[in-house]
Design a protein around this motif. Sequence first.
Motif, PDB file in Angstrom:
ATOM      1  N   ASP A  59       6.229   1.106  -0.198  1.00 44.11           N
ATOM      2  CA  ASP A  59       7.633   1.791  -0.328  1.00 44.11           C
ATOM      3  C   ASP A  59       7.475   2.793  -0.699  1.00 44.11           C
ATOM      4  OD1 ASP A  59      10.165   0.923  -1.782  1.00 44.11           O
ATOM      5  OD2 ASP A  59       9.374   0.117  -3.459  1.00 44.11           O
ATOM      6  N   ASP A  60       7.749   3.514   0.786  1.00 46.89           N
ATOM      7  CA  ASP A  60       7.874   5.104   0.239  1.00 46.89           C
ATOM      8  C   ASP A  60       8.641   5.124   1.604  1.00 46.89           C
ATOM      9  OD1 ASP A  60       6.211   5.761   1.918  1.00 46.89           O
ATOM     10  OD2 ASP A  60       5.097   5.160   1.376  1.00 46.89           O
TER      11      ASP A  60
ATOM     12  N   ARG B 238      10.109   3.662   5.479  1.00 45.64           N
ATOM     13  CA  ARG B 238      11.103   3.282   5.501  1.00 45.64           C
ATOM     14  C   ARG B 238      11.522   3.895   7.317  1.00 45.64           C
ATOM     15  NH1 ARG B 238      13.600   4.432  -0.579  1.00 45.64           N
ATOM     16  NH2 ARG B 238      12.498   2.576  -1.597  1.00 45.64           N
TER      17      ARG B 238
END
Length: 423
Positions: free
Chosen positions: A213-214, A218
């Motif tokens: 989740d960084d 992305r």
Amino acid sequence: MTTHSPDGHAFSRSTPVRLWEDGFALDPYRYYDALRAQGPVGWAELAPGVPAYVVTDRRAALDLLHDTDTFSHDPRPWESTVADDSPVLGMMRWRPNTLFADGAAHLRYRTSLIDTFDRIEPHDLRARVHRAVRVLVGRFGPQGEADLVGEFARPLMALVFNSLFGLPDSQSDRLEAALGKMMESGAEAAAGEAEFGGYVLDLIAARAERRGDDLPSRLLDHPAGLTAEEVTWQVFLTLGAGHEPTANLVSNALSRILGNPAYYSTLTSGARPVRDAVVEVLHHETPLANYGIHYARRPVSFHGVWIRAAVPVVVSYGALALSAGPEGAGSAPAAEREVPGGRHPNDASHLSWSAGPHACPVRQHTLLLATEAIERLTQWLPDLQPVLPRERLTWRPGPFHRSLTALPVRFSPRSPDQPGGPS
């Protein structure tokens, strides 16, 4: 017309203004005066034997930043004319990212970055900053003294950006050291570029193998379909452009605040927002002083100067500043000089974020980060006192930035574990 630099070097229209020499860091406003004396576009050196045109007039800067037909961001024709060991290559070398691209490639890269950063909620960024400030106050707070450059502004940015990019706090020193060498464009610039490149390559290799989740994850999954190499270079740009100038923005703002006790009291009492102080730095002591580099696609007459192709055309955001000196005194017209602690009537009138298609895509994130960092620090340590008067502070060398070497302060010792701290 001839003027002199602080080290006695004579400036004239036929002599490049040497932005790489030590005197520039000591007193850049003298150098900007010499460039302005040449007209809207001056002649300078970014490093020994590396000439550049420098735009010091606002109208000329806006024309340059918006004219994509005449000017390009692609430095490769210039690179072929520069020695491989030139100290400015770390900041100017072509890479496949949004900064050095034009047209469709630029739009593709830029869109991927904007979409990725737009997913960072303000409350999330604020929480990351608060955590980083608490970590750093925990390190130096009990001592009652600190260097707000080396122990706060620079490590704060490393902590925040490492968290956004999915790296542990233990990697912060590595990031900070590499970027510092590269930005100064001195003897260690090549080593800094290599160290920073290795840092980013390690990060992308890990994310290509396993998402998180960084921001790099992305970017790898963005609909634009960037390759791992393209993502590597977007991250290279984003980390460099985010860490160093924002750290300088924080430390420059703190130095101005602490150098004016009456102004400081209005901020700590809540009478004026810290954001005002940050915006004043962008007006008068912008952290990325000379950049926005373009190259004429062909020889062209521009604001009275014949611009050769494949020669850098640099926007001097420092020379464009409305103040001609660090305390608002200098050669600028009196009506344009800063009243210390006074709000400028138009916060959008500076060009620190650049303009045109390459304007900074994450300015709101940067403003939030810098403002929250200063607010949180002064909540933890409300009685910060500078050890040195502002005129005795020293500045790091290099043609591109306005960056303090240190900002020593004293305060009442405290620990984040003590009661009564920020909630």
